[in-house]
Motif scaffolding. Structure first.
Motif, PDB file in Angstrom:
ATOM      1  N   LEU A 138      -6.536   2.349  -6.216  1.00 11.92           N
ATOM      2  CA  LEU A 138      -6.948   0.987  -5.879  1.00 11.92           C
ATOM      3  C   LEU A 138      -7.417   0.327  -7.163  1.00 11.92           C
ATOM      4  CD1 LEU A 138      -8.893   1.552  -2.529  1.00 11.92           C
ATOM      5  CD2 LEU A 138      -6.566   0.717  -2.843  1.00 11.92           C
ATOM      6  N   LYS A 139      -6.574  -0.572  -7.687  1.00 13.82           N
ATOM      7  CA  LYS A 139      -6.838  -1.196  -8.989  1.00 13.82           C
ATOM      8  C   LYS A 139      -7.421  -2.582  -8.794  1.00 13.82           C
ATOM      9  CE  LYS A 139      -4.709  -1.200 -13.551  1.00 13.82           C
ATOM     10  NZ  LYS A 139      -5.622  -0.148 -13.997  1.00 13.82           N
ATOM     11  N   PRO A 140      -8.560  -2.883  -9.433  1.00 16.81           N
ATOM     12  CA  PRO A 140      -9.253  -4.158  -9.202  1.00 16.81           C
ATOM     13  C   PRO A 140      -8.553  -5.320  -9.904  1.00 16.81           C
ATOM     14  CG  PRO A 140     -10.381  -2.927 -10.888  1.00 16.81           C
ATOM     15  CD  PRO A 140      -9.283  -2.023 -10.384  1.00 16.81           C
ATOM     16  N   PRO A 141      -8.877  -6.550  -9.515  1.00 17.92           N
ATOM     17  CA  PRO A 141      -8.268  -7.724 -10.141  1.00 17.92           C
ATOM     18  C   PRO A 141      -8.801  -8.004 -11.536  1.00 17.92           C
ATOM     19  CG  PRO A 141      -9.888  -8.392  -8.501  1.00 17.92           C
ATOM     20  CD  PRO A 141      -9.755  -6.907  -8.381  1.00 17.92           C
ATOM     21  N   SER A 142      -9.914  -7.363 -11.906  1.00 13.85           N
ATOM     22  CA  SER A 142     -10.535  -7.605 -13.205  1.00 13.85           C
ATOM     23  C   SER A 142     -11.094  -6.297 -13.740  1.00 13.85           C
ATOM     24  CB  SER A 142     -11.658  -8.637 -13.064  1.00 13.85           C
ATOM     25  OG  SER A 142     -12.484  -8.647 -14.205  1.00 13.85           O
ATOM     26  N   GLU A 143     -11.151  -6.176 -15.062  1.00 16.30           N
ATOM     27  CA  GLU A 143     -11.673  -4.963 -15.694  1.00 16.30           C
ATOM     28  C   GLU A 143     -13.176  -4.805 -15.487  1.00 16.30           C
ATOM     29  OE1 GLU A 143     -10.551  -4.955 -19.779  1.00 16.30           O
ATOM     30  OE2 GLU A 143      -8.413  -4.656 -19.381  1.00 16.30           O
ATOM     31  N   GLU A 144     -13.828  -5.845 -14.973  1.00 11.47           N
ATOM     32  CA  GLU A 144     -15.270  -5.747 -14.693  1.00 11.47           C
ATOM     33  C   GLU A 144     -15.549  -4.758 -13.566  1.00 11.47           C
ATOM     34  OE1 GLU A 144     -17.323  -9.763 -14.682  1.00 11.47           O
ATOM     35  OE2 GLU A 144     -15.232 -10.353 -14.467  1.00 11.47           O
ATOM     36  N   PHE A 145     -14.536  -4.531 -12.716  1.00  9.10           N
ATOM     37  CA  PHE A 145     -14.726  -3.680 -11.549  1.00  9.10           C
ATOM     38  C   PHE A 145     -14.057  -2.320 -11.756  1.00  9.10           C
ATOM     39  CE2 PHE A 145     -14.600  -8.120 -10.156  1.00  9.10           C
ATOM     40  CZ  PHE A 145     -15.858  -8.232  -9.582  1.00  9.10           C
ATOM     41  N   LYS A 146     -14.450  -1.373 -10.937  1.00 13.08           N
ATOM     42  CA  LYS A 146     -13.952  -0.001 -11.063  1.00 13.08           C
ATOM     43  C   LYS A 146     -12.596   0.171 -10.393  1.00 13.08           C
ATOM     44  CE  LYS A 146     -16.716   3.319  -9.985  1.00 13.08           C
ATOM     45  NZ  LYS A 146     -17.720   4.097  -9.229  1.00 13.08           N
ATOM     46  N   THR A 147     -11.818   1.108 -10.917  1.00  5.34           N
ATOM     47  CA  THR A 147     -10.598   1.572 -10.255  1.00  5.34           C
ATOM     48  C   THR A 147     -10.976   2.784  -9.413  1.00  5.34           C
ATOM     49  OG1 THR A 147      -9.156   0.793 -12.030  1.00  5.34           O
ATOM     50  CG2 THR A 147      -8.272   2.497 -10.578  1.00  5.34           C
ATOM     51  N   PHE A 148     -10.489   2.822  -8.170  1.00 10.09           N
ATOM     52  CA  PHE A 148     -10.823   3.921  -7.260  1.00 10.09           C
ATOM     53  C   PHE A 148      -9.584   4.768  -6.983  1.00 10.09           C
ATOM     54  CE2 PHE A 148     -13.964   0.649  -6.462  1.00 10.09           C
ATOM     55  CZ  PHE A 148     -15.145   1.358  -6.338  1.00 10.09           C
ATOM     56  N   TYR A 149      -9.824   6.071  -6.808  1.00 11.28           N
ATOM     57  CA  TYR A 149      -8.741   6.994  -6.474  1.00 11.28           C
ATOM     58  C   TYR A 149      -9.104   7.738  -5.193  1.00 11.28           C
ATOM     59  CZ  TYR A 149      -7.021   6.116 -11.173  1.00 11.28           C
ATOM     60  OH  TYR A 149      -6.543   5.500 -12.305  1.00 11.28           O
ATOM     61  N   PHE A 150      -8.141   7.757  -4.266  1.00  6.44           N
ATOM     62  CA  PHE A 150      -8.327   8.448  -2.995  1.00  6.44           C
ATOM     63  C   PHE A 150      -7.145   9.371  -2.743  1.00  6.44           C
ATOM     64  CE2 PHE A 150     -10.750   4.539  -2.582  1.00  6.44           C
ATOM     65  CZ  PHE A 150     -11.935   4.972  -2.007  1.00  6.44           C
ATOM     66  N   CYS A 151      -7.387  10.363  -1.923  1.00  6.20           N
ATOM     67  CA  CYS A 151      -6.334  11.304  -1.564  1.00  6.20           C
ATOM     68  C   CYS A 151      -6.514  11.705  -0.102  1.00  6.20           C
ATOM     69  CB  CYS A 151      -6.404  12.529  -2.468  1.00  6.20           C
ATOM     70  SG  CYS A 151      -5.100  13.731  -2.142  1.00  6.20           S
ATOM     71  N   ALA A 152      -5.452  11.584   0.680  1.00  2.00           N
ATOM     72  CA  ALA A 152      -5.496  11.994   2.086  1.00  2.00           C
ATOM     73  C   ALA A 152      -5.142  13.475   2.201  1.00  2.00           C
ATOM     74  CB  ALA A 152      -4.542  11.134   2.906  1.00  2.00           C
ATOM     75  N   GLU A 153      -4.995  13.933   3.439  1.00  3.62           N
ATOM     76  CA  GLU A 153      -4.774  15.365   3.674  1.00  3.62           C
ATOM     77  C   GLU A 153      -3.402  15.837   3.193  1.00  3.62           C
ATOM     78  OE1 GLU A 153      -7.261  17.519   5.113  1.00  3.62           O
ATOM     79  OE2 GLU A 153      -8.313  15.739   4.427  1.00  3.62           O
ATOM     80  N   ASN A 154      -2.427  14.950   3.192  1.00  5.43           N
ATOM     81  CA  ASN A 154      -1.082  15.318   2.747  1.00  5.43           C
ATOM     82  C   ASN A 154      -0.330  14.053   2.337  1.00  5.43           C
ATOM     83  OD1 ASN A 154       0.109  14.172   5.236  1.00  5.43           O
ATOM     84  ND2 ASN A 154      -0.845  15.960   6.223  1.00  5.43           N
ATOM     85  N   LYS A 155       0.895  14.215   1.852  1.00  2.51           N
ATOM     86  CA  LYS A 155       1.681  13.088   1.343  1.00  2.51           C
ATOM     87  C   LYS A 155       1.989  12.074   2.444  1.00  2.51           C
ATOM     88  CE  LYS A 155       5.698  12.121  -1.567  1.00  2.51           C
ATOM     89  NZ  LYS A 155       4.893  11.412  -2.587  1.00  2.51           N
ATOM     90  N   THR A 156       2.265  12.565   3.650  1.00  2.00           N
ATOM     91  CA  THR A 156       2.551  11.652   4.771  1.00  2.00           C
ATOM     92  C   THR A 156       1.346  10.778   5.082  1.00  2.00           C
ATOM     93  OG1 THR A 156       4.080  13.275   5.714  1.00  2.00           O
ATOM     94  CG2 THR A 156       3.293  11.531   7.178  1.00  2.00           C
ATOM     95  N   GLU A 157       0.160  11.392   5.085  1.00  2.00           N
ATOM     96  CA  GLU A 157      -1.060  10.637   5.326  1.00  2.00           C
ATOM     97  C   GLU A 157      -1.325   9.643   4.195  1.00  2.00           C
ATOM     98  OE1 GLU A 157      -3.887  10.788   7.921  1.00  2.00           O
ATOM     99  OE2 GLU A 157      -1.850  10.873   8.697  1.00  2.00           O
ATOM    100  N   ASN A 158      -1.020  10.059   2.969  1.00  2.00           N
ATOM    101  CA  ASN A 158      -1.151   9.148   1.831  1.00  2.00           C
ATOM    102  C   ASN A 158      -0.331   7.876   2.051  1.00  2.00           C
ATOM    103  OD1 ASN A 158      -2.965  10.495   0.239  1.00  2.00           O
ATOM    104  ND2 ASN A 158      -1.556  10.899  -1.439  1.00  2.00           N
ATOM    105  N   GLN A 159       0.928   8.062   2.476  1.00  2.00           N
ATOM    106  CA  GLN A 159       1.818   6.920   2.699  1.00  2.00           C
ATOM    107  C   GLN A 159       1.312   6.040   3.832  1.00  2.00           C
ATOM    108  OE1 GLN A 159       4.333   5.813   0.869  1.00  2.00           O
ATOM    109  NE2 GLN A 159       3.920   7.481  -0.564  1.00  2.00           N
TER     110      GLN A 159
END
Length: 231
Positions: free
Chosen positions: A177-198
């Protein structure tokens, strides 16, 4: 005035101006001073005969800050940002009220969620994954410690964020999840598997896209010149 001293300034989103002795001190040391800008007077100062000088007089009036930028462009950028902090526009927005209400509810009490389930969030400071039970609703991702929680432990407003699938160093597919500005943080998430990710990626993109046109319409209306407003 004892002369010019070079300092590192940071204007926070809460309207407070922090300054440090050096740039490297930010995040490591307490600021030398914190100045609340709401109600302050900010303007260019020509009295010193030096270019790019401007003053900031906080509402308390105890001290005048005489500041000098490195260029005319930088001075204008600071003046604009500080003036906005000095005269904040506060509007009660129905959407904000709803999200605050939702955050006080148990996860399964939020009506018609766009997506729900377990997500692991990457803590960049420890390089470890933290598990949340998550609810996605109207461009807001709510975090719960478990499905039995009585209220959200946190949340993330997603307006302006871009959703991507990325491969991290350990070759695992994650949601970025990439923010609209560098002032904010980029977040990374991971679901249980690739299907859930999609499933989450699709839902996140749709939730953000659905909100943006409405937000833009409101902004366009608010920014219209007064003479164009008709009753």
């Amino acid at each position: 005035m004892k002369g010019w001293r070079k300092r590192w300034f940071v204007l926070k989103h809460d309207g407070c101006l922090h300054y440090y002795r050096h740039k490297k001190d930010e995040g490591k040391s307490l600021p030398l001073e914190v100045v609340k800008l709401e109600g302050a007077e900010v303007g260019i100062d020509h009295s010193l005969g030096k270019p790019f000088v401007f003053n900031c007089v906080p509402q308390s009036g105890k001290r005048t800050f005489c500041l000098c930028a490195t260029s005319n462009q930088e001075m204008k950028r600071w003046l604009e940002a500080m003036d906005k902090a000095a005269h904040p526009v506060r509007q009660n927005h129905v959407w904000e009220d709803v999200t605050l209400h939702n955050s006080s509810l148990p996860p399964l009490a939020i009506k018609n969620p766009e997506c729900l389930g377990l997500l692991h969030q990457l803590d960049r400071s420890t390089d470890m994954w933290v598990q949340h039970y998550c609810i996605l609703k109207d461009g807001c991702l709510y975090f719960y410690s478990s499905i039995r929680s009585t209220q959200a432990s946190g949340g993330l407003y997603l307006q302006g964020y871009r959703v991507n699938e990325q491969i991290l160093s350990f070759k695992q597919s994650v949601i970025e999840l990439k923010p609209p500005s560098e002032e904010f943080k980029t977040f990374y998430f991971c679901a249980e598997n690739k299907t859930e990710n999609q499933r989450w990626i699709t839902a996140l993109k749709m939730s953000i896209k659905k909100w943006l046109p409405l937000h833009q319409a409101i902004q366009d209306f608010m920014n219209r010149p007064l003479e164009e407003t008709r009753m």
